[in-house]
Design a protein around this motif. Structure first.
Motif, short mmCIF file in Angstrom:
data_model
loop_
_atom_site.label_atom_id
_atom_site.label_comp_id
_atom_site.label_asym_id
_atom_site.label_seq_id
_atom_site.Cartn_x
_atom_site.Cartn_y
_atom_site.Cartn_z
N VAL A 21 4.06 2.53 -12.18
CA VAL A 21 3.22 2.67 -13.01
C VAL A 21 3.42 1.81 -14.57
O VAL A 21 2.37 1.34 -14.89
N LEU A 22 4.74 1.51 -14.66
CA LEU A 22 4.94 0.88 -15.97
C LEU A 22 4.45 -0.61 -15.71
O LEU A 22 3.97 -1.49 -16.85
N PHE A 23 4.41 -1.18 -14.57
CA PHE A 23 4.02 -2.56 -14.24
C PHE A 23 2.61 -2.86 -13.84
O PHE A 23 1.84 -3.71 -14.18
N LYS A 24 2.28 -2.02 -13.14
CA LYS A 24 0.66 -1.79 -12.53
C LYS A 24 -0.25 -1.09 -13.07
O LYS A 24 -1.33 -0.87 -13.02
N GLY A 25 0.38 -0.06 -14.14
CA GLY A 25 -0.72 0.72 -14.86
C GLY A 25 -0.96 2.02 -14.19
O GLY A 25 -0.24 2.20 -13.15
N ALA A 26 -1.74 2.79 -14.80
CA ALA A 26 -2.09 4.12 -14.17
C ALA A 26 -3.48 4.05 -13.75
O ALA A 26 -4.09 5.18 -13.15
N GLU A 27 -4.21 2.99 -13.60
CA GLU A 27 -5.57 3.01 -13.00
C GLU A 27 -5.38 3.19 -11.33
O GLU A 27 -4.19 2.63 -10.70
N TYR B 50 0.84 -1.07 -0.04
CA TYR B 50 -0.06 0.06 0.16
C TYR B 50 0.82 1.24 0.06
O TYR B 50 0.49 2.29 -0.31
N TRP B 51 2.13 1.16 0.39
CA TRP B 51 2.85 2.32 0.44
C TRP B 51 3.24 2.70 -1.20
O TRP B 51 3.24 3.97 -1.45
N PHE B 52 3.44 1.72 -1.80
CA PHE B 52 3.87 1.81 -3.19
C PHE B 52 2.64 2.36 -4.19
O PHE B 52 2.60 3.39 -4.87
N ASP B 53 1.39 1.75 -3.50
CA ASP B 53 0.07 1.97 -4.35
C ASP B 53 -0.30 3.57 -4.08
O ASP B 53 -0.66 4.38 -4.87
N SER B 54 -0.11 4.01 -2.67
CA SER B 54 -0.56 5.30 -2.44
C SER B 54 0.41 6.33 -3.24
O SER B 54 0.08 7.40 -3.58
N ARG B 55 1.84 5.88 -3.36
CA ARG B 55 2.64 6.86 -3.98
C ARG B 55 2.23 7.08 -5.35
O ARG B 55 2.11 7.95 -6.03
N ARG B 56 2.05 5.92 -6.08
CA ARG B 56 1.49 5.77 -7.37
C ARG B 56 0.33 6.42 -7.66
O ARG B 56 0.36 7.37 -8.57
N ARG B 57 -0.61 6.31 -6.80
CA ARG B 57 -1.87 7.16 -7.14
C ARG B 57 -1.85 8.67 -7.00
O ARG B 57 -2.35 9.50 -7.64
N ALA C 107 4.40 10.60 -13.70
CA ALA C 107 4.66 9.43 -12.75
C ALA C 107 5.84 8.73 -13.04
O ALA C 107 6.52 8.10 -12.32
N VAL C 108 5.60 8.43 -14.36
CA VAL C 108 6.87 7.39 -15.08
C VAL C 108 8.11 8.06 -14.82
O VAL C 108 9.22 7.69 -14.42
N LEU C 109 8.27 9.47 -15.24
CA LEU C 109 9.40 10.18 -14.84
C LEU C 109 10.04 10.23 -13.44
O LEU C 109 11.02 10.18 -13.30
N THR C 110 9.12 10.38 -12.62
CA THR C 110 9.56 10.29 -11.04
C THR C 110 9.97 9.15 -10.70
O THR C 110 10.85 8.97 -10.00
N ASP D 38 10.79 -4.10 -5.39
CA ASP D 38 9.42 -3.83 -4.87
C ASP D 38 8.87 -2.62 -5.61
O ASP D 38 7.66 -2.36 -5.89
N PHE D 39 9.75 -1.45 -5.56
CA PHE D 39 9.42 -0.44 -6.26
C PHE D 39 9.00 -0.32 -7.75
O PHE D 39 7.80 0.01 -8.14
N LEU D 40 9.98 -1.37 -8.47
CA LEU D 40 9.79 -1.40 -9.87
C LEU D 40 8.33 -2.29 -10.23
O LEU D 40 7.81 -1.80 -11.00
N LEU D 41 8.26 -3.34 -9.30
CA LEU D 41 7.21 -4.17 -9.88
C LEU D 41 5.74 -3.36 -9.25
O LEU D 41 4.89 -3.89 -9.62
N ASN D 42 5.76 -2.21 -8.50
CA ASN D 42 4.41 -1.63 -8.10
C ASN D 42 4.50 -0.18 -8.63
O ASN D 42 3.86 0.68 -8.23
#
Length: 200
Positions: A193-199, A135-142, A153-156, A187-191
Motif C-alpha cells: 500500500v505504501l508504494f502502490k497506494g490504496a486504490e 496479481y497475487w500481491f494486488d489481490s492481497r492488497r485489495r 492494510a499498512v499494519l498487516t 516484491d512484497f514491499l514494491l507492491n
C-alpha cells in the motif's frame, strides 16, 4: 588446511553454461511428463479394451502424475529443508528416467499406473520455487484495503514484512536452504500500500 577446505567447499558459480543448460533441461521434464504420453492414449485404449473400465484407467494414466505432484511436493519441501536440494534433484532425475521409461517394458495397466505415480513424485521433487506474480500481491492488497481500510492494510504489511525478515535472519543463522520464491520480500514491499497506494 582451512583455506584448502574452504576452497573445496565453495559453491560453484551458477552463471555458467553447464549450470544454465542443466536447469533448462530439468525445467522441461514437468511438461514432458504429460505431453509425451498424450498422443498414445487412443492406442492404449484400444490395447486395454478387454480390461473393465478401460477408458477410465487409460485417462487416469495421463492425470495421475498431477495428483502425485501435489501429494509429493510438501514431502519434497521438507526433505529440501533438512538435506538440501542437490541430492534430491539427482534422485528425482534418476527416478524420472526409470519411471518414465517403464511403459516401454510394462504391458499391464496396473504397473503402468504405478510407474506414472512414481513419475509424478519425481516431478514434485525437482520443482523449484518461482517468483510470485504481481496479481497475487494486488489481490492481497485489495482485500485488506476494501474490507479493513488503508491503515489496517499498512499494519498487516508491516507485521508480515518484519516477521518475514526475522525468519530470513533465523534461516541464515541456522544455515537452512532458501526455498521461498525469489525476491519475495522486495516484491512484497514494491507492491504494498505504501508504494502502490490504496486504490482498488
Amino acid at each position: 588446511m582451512n583455506s584448502n577446505h574452504e576452497s573445496t567447499t565453495r559453491p560453484r558459480n551458477p552463471d555458467t553454461l553447464p549450470v544454465k543448460a542443466t536447469l533448462l533441461l530439468v525445467s522441461t521434464l514437468t511438461v514432458m511428463a504429460g505431453a509425451t504420453i498424450a498422443p498414445s492414449l487412443p492406442a492404449m485404449r484400444q490395447y486395454f479394451s478387454a480390461v473393465a473400465n478401460a477408458d477410465y484407467w487409460v485417462r487416469l494414466v495421463l492425470t495421475v502424475p498431477a495428483l502425485f505432484i501435489a501429494l509429493g511436493a510438501p514431502i519434497a519441501g521438507t526433505i529440501i529443508d533438512r538435506f538440501g536440494r542437490k541430492g534430491l534433484l539427482g534422485l528425482a532425475v534418476f527416478l524420472y528416467g526409470l519411471a518414465g521409461s517403464s511403459g516401454f517394458v510394462l504391458s499391464s495397466i496396473g504397473p503402468i499406473l504405478l510407474g506414472r505415480m512414481l513419475l509424478g513424485l519425481s516431478v514434485a521433487a525437482k520443482r523449484q520455487p518461482k517468483r510470485r506474480p504481481t496479481y497475487w500481491f494486488d489481490s492481497r492488497r485489495r482485500f485488506f484495503v476494501k474490507n479493513y481500510g488503508w491503515w489496517y492494510a499498512v499494519l498487516t504489511e508491516a507485521a508480515w514484512a518484519s516477521g518475514y525478515a526475522l525468519w530470513r535472519l533465523r534461516r541464515a543463522v541456522q544455515r537452512k536452504p532458501d526455498t521461498d520464491p525469489p525476491n519475495l520480500l522486495s516484491d512484497f514491499l514494491l507492491n504494498s500500500v505504501l508504494f502502490k497506494g490504496a486504490e482498488i
